[in-house]
Design a protein around this motif. Structure first.
Motif, PDB file in Angstrom:
ATOM      1  N   SER A   1     -25.187  52.262  94.851  1.00  0.00           N
ATOM      2  CA  SER A   1     -25.135  50.998  94.113  1.00  0.00           C
ATOM      3  C   SER A   1     -23.843  50.948  93.307  1.00  0.00           C
ATOM      4  O   SER A   1     -23.463  51.940  92.682  1.00  0.00           O
ATOM      5  CB  SER A   1     -26.331  50.873  93.177  1.00  0.00           C
ATOM      6  OG  SER A   1     -27.525  50.842  93.931  1.00  0.00           O
ATOM      7  N   ILE A   2     -23.198  49.805  93.328  1.00  0.00           N
ATOM      8  CA  ILE A   2     -21.944  49.621  92.603  1.00  0.00           C
ATOM      9  C   ILE A   2     -22.129  48.445  91.666  1.00  0.00           C
ATOM     10  O   ILE A   2     -22.401  47.328  92.098  1.00  0.00           O
ATOM     11  CB  ILE A   2     -20.773  49.387  93.575  1.00  0.00           C
ATOM     12  CG1 ILE A   2     -20.653  50.582  94.523  1.00  0.00           C
ATOM     13  CG2 ILE A   2     -19.480  49.147  92.811  1.00  0.00           C
ATOM     14  CD1 ILE A   2     -19.779  50.344  95.717  1.00  0.00           C
ATOM     15  N   LYS A   3     -21.991  48.730  90.390  1.00  0.00           N
ATOM     16  CA  LYS A   3     -22.197  47.718  89.352  1.00  0.00           C
ATOM     17  C   LYS A   3     -20.876  47.027  89.049  1.00  0.00           C
ATOM     18  O   LYS A   3     -19.895  47.663  88.704  1.00  0.00           O
ATOM     19  CB  LYS A   3     -22.746  48.389  88.092  1.00  0.00           C
ATOM     20  CG  LYS A   3     -23.033  47.459  86.961  1.00  0.00           C
ATOM     21  CD  LYS A   3     -24.349  46.778  87.170  1.00  0.00           C
ATOM     22  CE  LYS A   3     -24.759  46.074  85.884  1.00  0.00           C
ATOM     23  NZ  LYS A   3     -25.628  44.985  86.110  1.00  0.00           N
ATOM     24  N   GLY A   4     -20.865  45.714  89.214  1.00  0.00           N
ATOM     25  CA  GLY A   4     -19.682  44.939  88.864  1.00  0.00           C
ATOM     26  C   GLY A   4     -19.650  44.640  87.371  1.00  0.00           C
ATOM     27  O   GLY A   4     -20.685  44.623  86.708  1.00  0.00           O
ATOM     28  N   CYS A   5     -18.508  44.406  86.842  1.00  0.00           N
ATOM     29  CA  CYS A   5     -18.369  44.157  85.403  1.00  0.00           C
ATOM     30  C   CYS A   5     -17.765  42.782  85.129  1.00  0.00           C
ATOM     31  O   CYS A   5     -16.952  42.616  84.226  1.00  0.00           O
ATOM     32  CB  CYS A   5     -17.543  45.262  84.758  1.00  0.00           C
ATOM     33  SG  CYS A   5     -18.444  46.819  84.670  1.00  0.00           S
TER      34      CYS A   5
END
Length: 159
Positions: A130-134
């Motif tokens: 999972s890659i969390k965008g900011c």
């Protein structure tokens, strides 16, 4: 010692992999240690594990897939990560952690905010990362999921 597994290393033969809990200060709270059948200790892997979390350092079930790689799940505080022990001629490949911050950002064979999936019909694990965008902020950013599969050298995105 938390747990151990006996694995078959392609170059070193039988290897016992240990998961060790220790007091967190001044070193990381956990360690992955391995010993060959002849008694030679392999280089340990320091792991930041938050003991207030449930099972913050554990083997995947099963621990080894058809690639011969061994999978561990670690949790340094918020999300689980996947650590992959990839056999080399003299032990295991460097997972790519250079500092304690890497426990949260990952490395070559360490994936924070990830989970092993499988093994599938081919006997191999995939890793869902999972890659969390900011954007507009890290609290409000979208989370994307990427499936990584073993290509014989690295875990690469599929599709």
């Amino acid at each position: 010692m938390l747990d151990h597994r006996d694995i078959r290393h392609p170059d070193l033969g039988p290897v016992r992999v240990y998961l060790v809990r220790r007091a967190p200060y001044p070193l990381p709270a956990g360690c992955v240690a391995a010993v060959t059948g002849s008694g030679r200790a392999l280089d340990p892997i320091e792991v930041d594990a938050n003991w207030s979390m449930e099972d913050p350092l554990r083997f995947a079930a099963p621990a080894t897939d058809s690639t011969g790689n061994t999978f561990l799940v670690y949790n340094p505080g918020r999300y689980d990560g996947v650590l992959v022990l990839v056999p080399t001629a003299d032990g295991f490949a460097d997972i790519g952690w250079r500092s304690a911050d890497d426990h949260y950002s990952g490395g070559r064979f360490a994936f924070y905010y990830a989970r092993p999936v499988g093994p599938g019909k081919d006997g191999e694990y995939a890793i869902v990362h999972s890659i969390k965008g900011c954007d507009p902020s890290c609290a409000e950013g979208a989370t994307a999921k990427v499936t990584l599969r073993w290509d014989g050298h690295d875990y690469l995105p599929t599709g």
